[in-house]
Design a protein around this motif. Sequence first.
Motif, PDB file in Angstrom:
ATOM      1  N   ASN A 175       0.803  -1.218   0.000  1.00 62.24           N
ATOM      2  CA  ASN A 175       0.000   0.000   0.000  1.00 62.24           C
ATOM      3  C   ASN A 175       0.837   1.270   0.000  1.00 62.24           C
ATOM      4  N   LYS A 176       2.083   1.161   0.380  1.00 59.13           N
ATOM      5  CA  LYS A 176       2.976   2.313   0.230  1.00 59.13           C
ATOM      6  C   LYS A 176       3.242   2.615  -1.246  1.00 59.13           C
ATOM      7  N   LYS A 177       3.051   1.619  -2.108  1.00 57.09           N
ATOM      8  CA  LYS A 177       3.193   1.853  -3.543  1.00 57.09           C
ATOM      9  C   LYS A 177       2.140   2.835  -4.055  1.00 57.09           C
ATOM     10  N   SER A 178       1.021   2.932  -3.321  1.00 58.94           N
ATOM     11  CA  SER A 178      -0.033   3.900  -3.661  1.00 58.94           C
ATOM     12  C   SER A 178       0.194   5.225  -2.944  1.00 58.94           C
ATOM     13  N   LEU A 179       1.377   5.388  -2.385  1.00 57.57           N
ATOM     14  CA  LEU A 179       1.805   6.616  -1.709  1.00 57.57           C
ATOM     15  C   LEU A 179       1.089   6.857  -0.389  1.00 57.57           C
ATOM     16  N   TYR A 180       0.525   5.786   0.195  1.00 52.63           N
ATOM     17  CA  TYR A 180      -0.032   5.907   1.537  1.00 52.63           C
ATOM     18  C   TYR A 180       1.102   5.790   2.557  1.00 52.63           C
ATOM     19  N   GLU A 181       1.069   6.650   3.552  1.00 56.48           N
ATOM     20  CA  GLU A 181       2.021   6.561   4.645  1.00 56.48           C
ATOM     21  C   GLU A 181       1.557   5.510   5.648  1.00 56.48           C
ATOM     22  N   HIS A 182       2.479   5.042   6.485  1.00 58.31           N
ATOM     23  CA  HIS A 182       2.173   4.000   7.454  1.00 58.31           C
ATOM     24  C   HIS A 182       0.981   4.385   8.336  1.00 58.31           C
ATOM     25  N   ASP A 183       0.967   5.599   8.874  1.00 60.15           N
ATOM     26  CA  ASP A 183      -0.123   6.020   9.760  1.00 60.15           C
ATOM     27  C   ASP A 183      -1.459   6.084   9.021  1.00 60.15           C
ATOM     28  N   GLN A 184      -1.435   6.491   7.754  1.00 61.71           N
ATOM     29  CA  GLN A 184      -2.668   6.516   6.967  1.00 61.71           C
ATOM     30  C   GLN A 184      -3.240   5.115   6.814  1.00 61.71           C
ATOM     31  N   ILE A 185      -2.367   4.159   6.539  1.00 64.21           N
ATOM     32  CA  ILE A 185      -2.809   2.773   6.367  1.00 64.21           C
ATOM     33  C   ILE A 185      -3.445   2.265   7.656  1.00 64.21           C
ATOM     34  N   MET A 186      -2.793   2.523   8.778  1.00 64.66           N
ATOM     35  CA  MET A 186      -3.300   2.028  10.053  1.00 64.66           C
ATOM     36  C   MET A 186      -4.633   2.677  10.413  1.00 64.66           C
ATOM     37  N   HIS A 187      -4.778   3.952  10.139  1.00 65.34           N
ATOM     38  CA  HIS A 187      -6.043   4.624  10.461  1.00 65.34           C
ATOM     39  C   HIS A 187      -7.170   4.155   9.544  1.00 65.34           C
ATOM     40  N   MET A 188      -6.865   3.748   8.330  1.00 62.58           N
ATOM     41  CA  MET A 188      -7.908   3.189   7.462  1.00 62.58           C
ATOM     42  C   MET A 188      -8.390   1.848   7.999  1.00 62.58           C
ATOM     43  N   PHE A 189      -7.476   1.064   8.576  1.00 65.42           N
ATOM     44  CA  PHE A 189      -7.910  -0.169   9.245  1.00 65.42           C
ATOM     45  C   PHE A 189      -8.932   0.151  10.325  1.00 65.42           C
ATOM     46  N   ASN A 190      -8.683   1.197  11.073  1.00 64.09           N
ATOM     47  CA  ASN A 190      -9.607   1.601  12.124  1.00 64.09           C
ATOM     48  C   ASN A 190     -10.925   2.110  11.551  1.00 64.09           C
ATOM     49  N   ASP A 191     -10.849   3.012  10.585  1.00 64.00           N
ATOM     50  CA  ASP A 191     -12.047   3.648  10.040  1.00 64.00           C
ATOM     51  C   ASP A 191     -12.952   2.662   9.323  1.00 64.00           C
ATOM     52  N   PHE A 192     -12.354   1.731   8.572  1.00 61.42           N
ATOM     53  CA  PHE A 192     -13.149   0.836   7.733  1.00 61.42           C
ATOM     54  C   PHE A 192     -13.456  -0.504   8.402  1.00 61.42           C
ATOM     55  N   LEU A 193     -12.549  -0.992   9.241  1.00 56.51           N
ATOM     56  CA  LEU A 193     -12.705  -2.326   9.823  1.00 56.51           C
ATOM     57  C   LEU A 193     -12.989  -2.299  11.321  1.00 56.51           C
ATOM     58  N   GLY A 194     -12.903  -1.132  11.937  1.00 51.16           N
ATOM     59  CA  GLY A 194     -13.245  -1.016  13.349  1.00 51.16           C
ATOM     60  C   GLY A 194     -12.205  -1.533  14.308  1.00 51.16           C
ATOM     61  N   VAL A 195     -11.026  -1.903  13.833  1.00 45.34           N
ATOM     62  CA  VAL A 195     -10.020  -2.450  14.739  1.00 45.34           C
ATOM     63  C   VAL A 195      -9.307  -1.320  15.482  1.00 45.34           C
ATOM     64  N   ASN A 196      -8.779  -1.641  16.662  1.00 50.87           N
ATOM     65  CA  ASN A 196      -8.051  -0.618  17.402  1.00 50.87           C
ATOM     66  C   ASN A 196      -6.558  -0.868  17.443  1.00 50.87           C
ATOM     67  N   SER A 197      -6.091  -2.002  16.918  1.00 47.85           N
ATOM     68  CA  SER A 197      -4.656  -2.245  16.839  1.00 47.85           C
ATOM     69  C   SER A 197      -4.353  -3.182  15.680  1.00 47.85           C
ATOM     70  N   VAL A 198      -3.281  -2.859  14.973  1.00 48.71           N
ATOM     71  CA  VAL A 198      -2.808  -3.672  13.858  1.00 48.71           C
ATOM     72  C   VAL A 198      -1.320  -3.916  14.076  1.00 48.71           C
ATOM     73  N   TYR A 199      -0.921  -5.162  14.013  1.00 53.49           N
ATOM     74  CA  TYR A 199       0.479  -5.512  14.223  1.00 53.49           C
ATOM     75  C   TYR A 199       1.002  -6.235  12.988  1.00 53.49           C
ATOM     76  N   THR A 200       2.224  -5.906  12.599  1.00 56.19           N
ATOM     77  CA  THR A 200       2.829  -6.540  11.426  1.00 56.19           C
ATOM     78  C   THR A 200       3.935  -7.502  11.845  1.00 56.19           C
ATOM     79  N   VAL A 201       3.967  -8.644  11.172  1.00 59.96           N
ATOM     80  CA  VAL A 201       4.991  -9.657  11.410  1.00 59.96           C
ATOM     81  C   VAL A 201       5.725  -9.903  10.099  1.00 59.96           C
ATOM     82  N   THR A 202       6.825 -10.621  10.177  1.00 63.99           N
ATOM     83  CA  THR A 202       7.662 -10.870   9.007  1.00 63.99           C
ATOM     84  C   THR A 202       7.219 -12.137   8.293  1.00 63.99           C
ATOM     85  N   PRO A 203       6.979 -12.067   6.982  1.00 60.08           N
ATOM     86  CA  PRO A 203       6.590 -13.288   6.259  1.00 60.08           C
ATOM     87  C   PRO A 203       7.782 -14.229   6.095  1.00 60.08           C
TER      88      PRO A 203
END
Length: 359
Positions: A175-203
Motif C-alpha cells: 500500500n505504500k506503492k499507492s503513496l499511503y504513509e504507514h499512519d494513513q494505512i493504520m487509520h484506514m484499518f480503524n475507520d473501515f474495519l473497526g479495529v483498534n490495533s494492527v500488528y505486522t509480522v515478518t513473512p
Amino acid sequence: AEILDRTVLPSSRPEDFFPAAEFRPQAGILLGCQNNLNLVPELYVDIARAIDRRVPLFGVVSTEAQAEEGSRLIHENGLSTDFIKFVVLPSSSMWIRDYAPMIIRYDSERSIMVDAKYTTRTMREKRKKDDFMGFELARMLDLPLRSIPLVLEGGNLISNGDGMLLTSVKTVLENKKSLYEHDQIMHMFNDFLGVNSVYTVTPLFGEPNGHTDMFMTMLDKNLAIVGEIDPAVDPTNSEILDRNAKFISSITTSSGPIRVKRIPMPPRWGEHWRSYTNVIMANGVLLMPSFSGVAPAIESKAEQVYRSSLPDGWEVKRINCDKLVSLNGQLHCISYNIPSFVSIEGLLRRAKPTKSVIE
C-alpha cells in the motif's frame, strides 16, 4: 501500531463488532471450487465429510454447469446435499479467502461488507470476476458493501475477534506503492474495519504469497499457534518464526498477553510450501492440512498441538492437501467464513441442488 481514540461500541459480546474471528460460531462456509472440481474432486468430498454438517457448506462455482457437476460429485460419493451445496458467483479463482469482502458487524442489528482492492492493477485486469465477486455475494447476503482503498488479501489478515489484526509487512509495503504513509494505512484499518490495533509480522523468506496464514493462526483472542522450523533445516526462516513468536507473545489483549504455542512446519516439497496453520475452523471441528511423505511423527505432533489447545468438544481432522500444495495454497486459502450473526437465507435460496437427490 496502536490506534488511539476509538469509540468502542457497547455490547455483551464486543468481539462481534470487529472482524469476526474464525474460531467463533459460523453461519456458513464458502469453498472456492470453480474448475478445480475436476482437478481435485476428492478434496471437496473429504472436506464435506469432515465438517459433517456442523455448518452449512457452499461450493462456489462460476457456471450452472459446474453447480450440476458438483451436485453429481456429491451424489456419486454417497453424500446428501445437506453436506454441501453449490452456488454460482462470478469468479475465476479458487482462492476465495483473498478476494472475498470482509464482514463487519456495524451495530447490534446491522452488518456490512468491506471490499478491498485485490492485488495490483495488472492482476485485477486478469481476474476481474474475482474483484467483482463481492458485489454479488453482498447482494445474496443482503448486506451493504463499502470499499476500502487498500490492497488487502484475506490470507494475510488474522483477527482475534477483539479488535486486533495481525498481518505481514507485505500489506504495508504493497500500500505504500499507492503513496499511503504507514499512519494513513493504520487509520484506514480503524475507520473501515473497526479495529483498534494492527500488528505486522515478518513473512517467510522465499514463500511466494507472503501471507500470515502460512505460518500462524489464532484459536482464541489471546492464543496464537505459530510455526516452528528446525534451524538445521532452514536457519533463516527458523529465526524469522522465532522472532515472530516472541513479538506476538508481547502483545496484550483484553484477556491478557497472547499465549503462543509452536507447531512444526512440514518440510518444503521442492519449491512448494506446506503448512499446518492453513486450517479451516467450522463450529467445533478444525481441519488440518495433511501431506504425503511427511514423517508421521511430525503430523501427529502438529495434530496434538491443536488437540491440546482447542476447547473441550472440538475435533481435529486431517485433510490431504498434496494437490493444493502444487497450486501454492491450502485449506484456509480456498475457504471463507460467514459469521453467525449474518443470515444465509439468500445463499440457501440460490444454492443447487434445491433438495436432496438421496433419500
